[in-house]
Design a protein around this motif. Sequence first.
Motif, PDB file in Angstrom:
ATOM      1  N   LEU A  50       0.830  -1.201   0.000  1.00 18.23           N
ATOM      2  CA  LEU A  50       0.000   0.000   0.000  1.00 18.23           C
ATOM      3  C   LEU A  50       0.867   1.254   0.000  1.00 18.23           C
ATOM      4  N   SER A  51       1.950   1.239   0.786  1.00 21.70           N
ATOM      5  CA  SER A  51       2.864   2.383   0.819  1.00 21.70           C
ATOM      6  C   SER A  51       3.520   2.592  -0.541  1.00 21.70           C
TER       7      SER A  51
ATOM      8  N   LEU B 161       1.986   7.137  -6.670  1.00 17.60           N
ATOM      9  CA  LEU B 161       0.960   8.103  -7.044  1.00 17.60           C
ATOM     10  C   LEU B 161       1.270   9.503  -6.522  1.00 17.60           C
ATOM     11  N   GLY B 162       2.418   9.667  -5.883  1.00 17.69           N
ATOM     12  CA  GLY B 162       2.831  10.989  -5.422  1.00 17.69           C
ATOM     13  C   GLY B 162       2.455  11.314  -4.003  1.00 17.69           C
ATOM     14  N   VAL B 163       2.029  10.315  -3.230  1.00 19.19           N
ATOM     15  CA  VAL B 163       1.648  10.539  -1.828  1.00 19.19           C
ATOM     16  C   VAL B 163       2.764  10.038  -0.932  1.00 19.19           C
ATOM     17  N   ASN B 164       3.343  10.929  -0.143  1.00 20.96           N
ATOM     18  CA  ASN B 164       4.447  10.576   0.742  1.00 20.96           C
ATOM     19  C   ASN B 164       3.889  10.085   2.073  1.00 20.96           C
ATOM     20  N   VAL B 165       4.094   8.795   2.350  1.00 24.26           N
ATOM     21  CA  VAL B 165       3.592   8.208   3.599  1.00 24.26           C
ATOM     22  C   VAL B 165       4.736   7.713   4.467  1.00 24.26           C
ATOM     23  N   THR B 166       5.944   8.156   4.195  1.00 25.53           N
ATOM     24  CA  THR B 166       7.104   7.702   4.966  1.00 25.53           C
ATOM     25  C   THR B 166       6.946   8.119   6.425  1.00 25.53           C
TER      26      THR B 166
END
Length: 369
Positions: A67-68, A74-79
């Motif tokens: 998922l990460s 897609l350009g979403v930073n979830v770090t």
Amino acid sequence: MMNIFKVLLCCVGFFTSFSVQASPIRIKDLVEFDGVRSNDLVGYGLVVGLNGTGDGLRNSPFTEEILSNILERLGVNVTGEQFRPKNVAAVLVTASLPPFARAGSPLDVTVSAIGDAKSLLGGTLIMTPLNAADGDIYAVAQGTIIAGGASATGDGASVVQGVPTAGAIPSGATIEREVAFDFAGMTTLRLALRTPDFTTAGRIELAINSDFGRGVAIMLDAGTVELDIDAARMTSPAHVLGRIENIMVEPERRARVVVDQRSGTIVMGDDVRISRVAVSQGNLTLRIQEAPLVSQPNPFSPGETVVVPRTNAEIIDEPGIGLAEVDEGTSLSEVVAGLNALGVAPRDMIDILKSIKASGALHAEFIVR
């Protein structure tokens, strides 16, 4: 003597037998064409949109990882973010790439959960590449899943029908790459018999050569017939196969007896033969019954309640058939009539057939499932 139809009505199990004359079959139903085969595809993807029935991310860390990766692409930073969605599930996606499939054609795919998701009902598969055994991507799958079951959970009980953790997406994948196969350039082509048999292979060779009027086919072994494409004098190998696949051939069948011990089913082929033999059969039944006794002291008296075990065991020798003679059978109907004359149930008949086979009097391949 009882015929087979009476036995079907009066026996608890099933004693199935049929005698049909062999009829001509199309060559396409008897053989596989060399090189004309499907290829298995597999991919690892993510299903989203589940109604709280997805993976528990603590128990399925790989779901959080994929998922990460998808969100970052897609350009979403979830770090470093902590998220625990319950509407996603990791799945394996499988499909079969048919022969001569072309780019842009649709494929049906099967989706199966690999984590602890409870249901894939209503979920949507995110774009998933499908790889073949060589590691290359041949198709991409995406779409809404049609689950194969349903589940419901309450505070004190739950019910599950079917398999809600697996589903399908009809036409859910698109072929992106074709399998390299120069079928038009082949000069020889082999026909692989699904059931190898020298007689059947010889008949296929004879039928093809008779249809063309010259030596086009040659039998290599019990399971292979080779075609000379040049000798056929046709435009392409596809034209040759299109002509020969509808040629009728009468296949040869082995004498077989197939039994299913779980259901008591017996199936005999038309070529089963039996020699003259004598059979005796009886049954032993072991019956054990527990009837414990309870020894309890009088009220207000010292002592303990003691359970005294008591077991009743007996062996019952049920009457069976005496030494009965089964005459030699030269046709299936005679074999069936001789066996039915023993008057035993199908499950006992299975044991009798095993013993007859062991004695060498049953001339057929004996298969137990």
